[in-house]
Design a protein around this motif. Sequence first.
Motif, PDB file in Angstrom:
ATOM      1  N   HIS A 121       0.434  -1.097  -0.039  1.00  0.00           N
ATOM      2  CA  HIS A 121      -0.048   0.216   0.075  1.00  0.00           C
ATOM      3  C   HIS A 121       0.956   1.123  -0.058  1.00  0.00           C
ATOM      4  CE1 HIS A 121      -3.532   2.521   0.585  1.00  0.00           C
ATOM      5  NE2 HIS A 121      -2.799   2.925   1.800  1.00  0.00           N
ATOM      6  N   GLY A 122       0.509   2.210  -0.677  1.00  0.00           N
ATOM      7  CA  GLY A 122       1.263   3.581  -0.917  1.00  0.00           C
ATOM      8  C   GLY A 122       2.418   3.401  -2.001  1.00  0.00           C
ATOM      9  N   SER A 123       2.814   2.152  -2.630  1.00  0.00           N
ATOM     10  CA  SER A 123       3.559   2.123  -3.614  1.00  0.00           C
ATOM     11  C   SER A 123       3.243   2.935  -4.989  1.00  0.00           C
ATOM     12  CB  SER A 123       3.912   0.603  -3.983  1.00  0.00           C
ATOM     13  OG  SER A 123       2.679   0.111  -4.638  1.00  0.00           O
ATOM     14  N   THR A 124       4.141   3.203  -5.796  1.00  0.00           N
ATOM     15  CA  THR A 124       3.772   3.956  -6.876  1.00  0.00           C
ATOM     16  C   THR A 124       2.944   2.916  -7.835  1.00  0.00           C
ATOM     17  OG1 THR A 124       6.219   5.014  -7.074  1.00  0.00           O
ATOM     18  CG2 THR A 124       4.784   4.852  -9.104  1.00  0.00           C
ATOM     19  N   GLU A 125       3.084   1.710  -8.022  1.00  0.00           N
ATOM     20  CA  GLU A 125       2.460   0.868  -8.755  1.00  0.00           C
ATOM     21  C   GLU A 125       0.815   0.831  -8.217  1.00  0.00           C
ATOM     22  OE1 GLU A 125       6.543  -0.672  -8.840  1.00  0.00           O
ATOM     23  OE2 GLU A 125       5.109   0.066  -7.276  1.00  0.00           O
ATOM     24  N   GLN A 126       0.736   0.889  -6.873  1.00  0.00           N
ATOM     25  CA  GLN A 126      -0.628   0.730  -6.173  1.00  0.00           C
ATOM     26  C   GLN A 126      -1.388   2.142  -6.705  1.00  0.00           C
ATOM     27  OE1 GLN A 126      -1.301   2.661  -2.449  1.00  0.00           O
ATOM     28  NE2 GLN A 126      -3.245   2.521  -3.733  1.00  0.00           N
ATOM     29  N   LYS A 127      -0.683   3.456  -6.313  1.00  0.00           N
ATOM     30  CA  LYS A 127      -1.158   4.490  -6.649  1.00  0.00           C
ATOM     31  C   LYS A 127      -1.679   4.598  -7.872  1.00  0.00           C
ATOM     32  CE  LYS A 127       0.937   7.028  -2.959  1.00  0.00           C
ATOM     33  NZ  LYS A 127       2.154   8.013  -2.629  1.00  0.00           N
ATOM     34  N   ARG A 128      -0.835   4.335  -8.920  1.00  0.00           N
ATOM     35  CA  ARG A 128      -1.007   4.419 -10.401  1.00  0.00           C
ATOM     36  C   ARG A 128      -2.219   3.217 -11.060  1.00  0.00           C
ATOM     37  NH1 ARG A 128       3.545   3.074 -12.199  1.00  0.00           N
ATOM     38  NH2 ARG A 128       3.101   0.841 -12.711  1.00  0.00           N
ATOM     39  N   GLY A 129      -2.232   2.127 -10.304  1.00  0.00           N
ATOM     40  CA  GLY A 129      -3.335   1.401 -10.670  1.00  0.00           C
ATOM     41  C   GLY A 129      -4.709   1.884 -10.094  1.00  0.00           C
ATOM     42  N   THR A 130      -4.478   2.314  -8.809  1.00  0.00           N
ATOM     43  CA  THR A 130      -5.881   2.621  -8.384  1.00  0.00           C
ATOM     44  C   THR A 130      -6.486   3.801  -9.172  1.00  0.00           C
ATOM     45  OG1 THR A 130      -5.364   1.808  -6.142  1.00  0.00           O
ATOM     46  CG2 THR A 130      -7.212   3.517  -6.275  1.00  0.00           C
ATOM     47  N   GLU A 131      -5.681   4.828  -9.497  1.00  0.00           N
ATOM     48  CA  GLU A 131      -6.033   5.905 -10.112  1.00  0.00           C
ATOM     49  C   GLU A 131      -6.741   5.633 -11.394  1.00  0.00           C
ATOM     50  OE1 GLU A 131      -2.835   8.388 -10.200  1.00  0.00           O
ATOM     51  OE2 GLU A 131      -2.856   9.121  -8.257  1.00  0.00           O
ATOM     52  N   GLU A 132      -5.948   4.714 -12.192  1.00  0.00           N
ATOM     53  CA  GLU A 132      -6.708   4.236 -13.650  1.00  0.00           C
ATOM     54  C   GLU A 132      -7.834   3.614 -13.577  1.00  0.00           C
ATOM     55  OE1 GLU A 132      -3.135   2.140 -14.972  1.00  0.00           O
ATOM     56  OE2 GLU A 132      -2.100   3.658 -15.664  1.00  0.00           O
ATOM     57  N   LEU A 133      -8.108   2.638 -12.423  1.00  0.00           N
ATOM     58  CA  LEU A 133      -9.212   2.047 -12.174  1.00  0.00           C
ATOM     59  C   LEU A 133     -10.382   3.102 -12.016  1.00  0.00           C
ATOM     60  CD1 LEU A 133     -10.630  -0.668 -12.113  1.00  0.00           C
ATOM     61  CD2 LEU A 133     -10.148  -0.930  -9.628  1.00  0.00           C
ATOM     62  N   HIS A 134     -10.125   3.982 -10.973  1.00  0.00           N
ATOM     63  CA  HIS A 134     -11.198   5.024 -10.980  1.00  0.00           C
ATOM     64  C   HIS A 134     -11.557   5.459 -12.122  1.00  0.00           C
ATOM     65  CE1 HIS A 134     -11.774   5.619  -6.678  1.00  0.00           C
ATOM     66  NE2 HIS A 134     -10.579   5.432  -6.305  1.00  0.00           N
ATOM     67  N   SER A 135     -10.706   6.108 -12.769  1.00  0.00           N
ATOM     68  CA  SER A 135     -10.974   6.655 -14.347  1.00  0.00           C
ATOM     69  C   SER A 135     -11.872   5.632 -15.076  1.00  0.00           C
ATOM     70  CB  SER A 135      -9.466   7.083 -14.870  1.00  0.00           C
ATOM     71  OG  SER A 135      -8.910   7.908 -14.341  1.00  0.00           O
ATOM     72  N   LEU A 136     -11.366   4.495 -15.194  1.00  0.00           N
ATOM     73  CA  LEU A 136     -11.814   3.558 -15.903  1.00  0.00           C
ATOM     74  C   LEU A 136     -13.315   3.173 -15.437  1.00  0.00           C
ATOM     75  CD1 LEU A 136     -12.181   1.411 -18.252  1.00  0.00           C
ATOM     76  CD2 LEU A 136     -11.109  -0.244 -16.843  1.00  0.00           C
ATOM     77  N   ILE A 137     -13.682   3.329 -14.096  1.00  0.00           N
ATOM     78  CA  ILE A 137     -15.049   2.943 -13.633  1.00  0.00           C
ATOM     79  C   ILE A 137     -16.027   4.387 -14.115  1.00  0.00           C
ATOM     80  CG2 ILE A 137     -16.401   3.155 -11.630  1.00  0.00           C
ATOM     81  CD1 ILE A 137     -14.191   1.379 -10.107  1.00  0.00           C
ATOM     82  N   LYS A 138     -15.280   5.442 -13.974  1.00  0.00           N
ATOM     83  CA  LYS A 138     -16.283   6.579 -14.250  1.00  0.00           C
ATOM     84  C   LYS A 138     -16.287   6.595 -15.890  1.00  0.00           C
ATOM     85  CE  LYS A 138     -15.946  11.782 -14.263  1.00  0.00           C
ATOM     86  NZ  LYS A 138     -16.499  11.734 -15.604  1.00  0.00           N
ATOM     87  N   LYS A 139     -15.613   6.195 -16.628  1.00  0.00           N
ATOM     88  CA  LYS A 139     -15.774   6.133 -18.187  1.00  0.00           C
ATOM     89  C   LYS A 139     -16.964   5.215 -18.467  1.00  0.00           C
ATOM     90  CE  LYS A 139     -11.283   7.370 -19.839  1.00  0.00           C
ATOM     91  NZ  LYS A 139      -9.883   7.072 -20.562  1.00  0.00           N
ATOM     92  N   VAL A 140     -16.922   3.997 -17.957  1.00  0.00           N
ATOM     93  CA  VAL A 140     -18.028   3.076 -17.916  1.00  0.00           C
ATOM     94  C   VAL A 140     -19.355   3.596 -17.577  1.00  0.00           C
ATOM     95  CG1 VAL A 140     -18.964   0.812 -17.277  1.00  0.00           C
ATOM     96  CG2 VAL A 140     -16.318   1.122 -17.922  1.00  0.00           C
ATOM     97  N   SER A 141     -19.416   4.339 -16.624  1.00  0.00           N
ATOM     98  CA  SER A 141     -20.475   4.684 -15.822  1.00  0.00           C
ATOM     99  C   SER A 141     -21.123   5.602 -16.931  1.00  0.00           C
ATOM    100  CB  SER A 141     -20.433   5.499 -14.483  1.00  0.00           C
ATOM    101  OG  SER A 141     -21.324   6.115 -13.878  1.00  0.00           O
ATOM    102  N   ASP A 142     -20.382   6.682 -17.468  1.00  0.00           N
ATOM    103  CA  ASP A 142     -20.793   7.413 -18.596  1.00  0.00           C
ATOM    104  C   ASP A 142     -21.305   6.998 -19.536  1.00  0.00           C
ATOM    105  OD1 ASP A 142     -19.882   9.565 -16.918  1.00  0.00           O
ATOM    106  OD2 ASP A 142     -17.879   9.895 -17.905  1.00  0.00           O
ATOM    107  N   LEU A 143     -20.859   5.599 -19.993  1.00  0.00           N
ATOM    108  CA  LEU A 143     -21.377   4.920 -21.290  1.00  0.00           C
ATOM    109  C   LEU A 143     -22.538   4.113 -21.008  1.00  0.00           C
ATOM    110  CD1 LEU A 143     -17.823   3.656 -22.610  1.00  0.00           C
ATOM    111  CD2 LEU A 143     -19.418   5.258 -23.712  1.00  0.00           C
ATOM    112  N   LEU A 144     -22.618   3.451 -19.670  1.00  0.00           N
ATOM    113  CA  LEU A 144     -23.791   2.448 -19.363  1.00  0.00           C
ATOM    114  C   LEU A 144     -24.685   3.014 -18.601  1.00  0.00           C
ATOM    115  CD1 LEU A 144     -21.422  -0.832 -19.113  1.00  0.00           C
ATOM    116  CD2 LEU A 144     -22.708   0.129 -21.161  1.00  0.00           C
ATOM    117  N   CYS A 145     -24.579   4.115 -17.744  1.00  0.00           N
ATOM    118  CA  CYS A 145     -25.451   4.163 -16.338  1.00  0.00           C
ATOM    119  C   CYS A 145     -26.056   5.385 -16.518  1.00  0.00           C
ATOM    120  CB  CYS A 145     -24.497   3.708 -15.204  1.00  0.00           C
ATOM    121  SG  CYS A 145     -23.583   2.097 -15.107  1.00  0.00           S
ATOM    122  N   ARG A 146     -26.022   5.968 -17.710  1.00  0.00           N
ATOM    123  CA  ARG A 146     -26.698   7.510 -17.573  1.00  0.00           C
ATOM    124  C   ARG A 146     -27.545   7.653 -18.832  1.00  0.00           C
ATOM    125  NH1 ARG A 146     -21.651  11.807 -15.852  1.00  0.00           N
ATOM    126  NH2 ARG A 146     -21.138  10.811 -13.674  1.00  0.00           N
TER     127      ARG A 146
END
Length: 242
Positions: free
Chosen positions: A217-242
């Motif tokens: 937790h707190g590693s560069t890989e962790q932070k990057r991976g979590t940020e990218e996943l947050h962005s992906l979830i938002k993109k999918v939300s915009d496409l499928l759930c609105r």
Amino acid sequence: MTYPIVPVATKASFLSEAYFSELSDQYASIRSKHRKWYIFDSSKAIASHAILTHMMHDLLNNEDLLYENTNYDLFFETFDHHVKQLPYITEEIHYFRNELNQYGKAPEQLVEMIKLAACGKWQLYSSRYHRYEDSQYDAAYNVKFISSNGRFEVVYNIETGQMITDPVNMGTYNYAPGSILPWNYYQHHKYDKVPWKKWGNTNQISYKDIVKRKSRHGSTEQKRGTEELHSLIKKVSDLLCR
């Protein structure tokens, strides 16, 4: 206190309306028999422990009935209510959360969970305590989701896309979902966090041995991976759930 063994008898079919009505009657009867007229009245805990023991036995003997049952939610509401009547939970009740967590209906694959999270059915949550090193995968890429009702947890690894089920980093069921509200926070600490620190996630490895492992937790890989996943979830939300 030590919870005494108190038999509970129900005649109605498991998970029927009558079943839950009988549980309520049994609880009241047991409380009445064990109520003491002084300040340290333990009848509530004795009765709730008896109900929980009966419900655990019934579920283990009828595992498939709960998944699509009309009273699916009522089972968990009733179980969690009685857990929170106890001054402390037993080791048996603590580990039973792993049985309950199987009913969260979480998909095996992260890609499917992303769709559910995008539409608000699950929420990406802090995975601080689910990123201890493991030889089978890079724990820096572990991410946790919690169901919308706060009960069920599931951990995935972003690199593999698979659910994590090992006893070190697995997700577990919450008897008292956390919250910023003081009382909810206290109950989550008491019924979920304290037992974890005492017994670990399973009897295969202790909490002390879990936290001895290096955390990613707190590693560069962790932070990057979590940020990218947050962005992906938002993109999918915009496409499928609105």
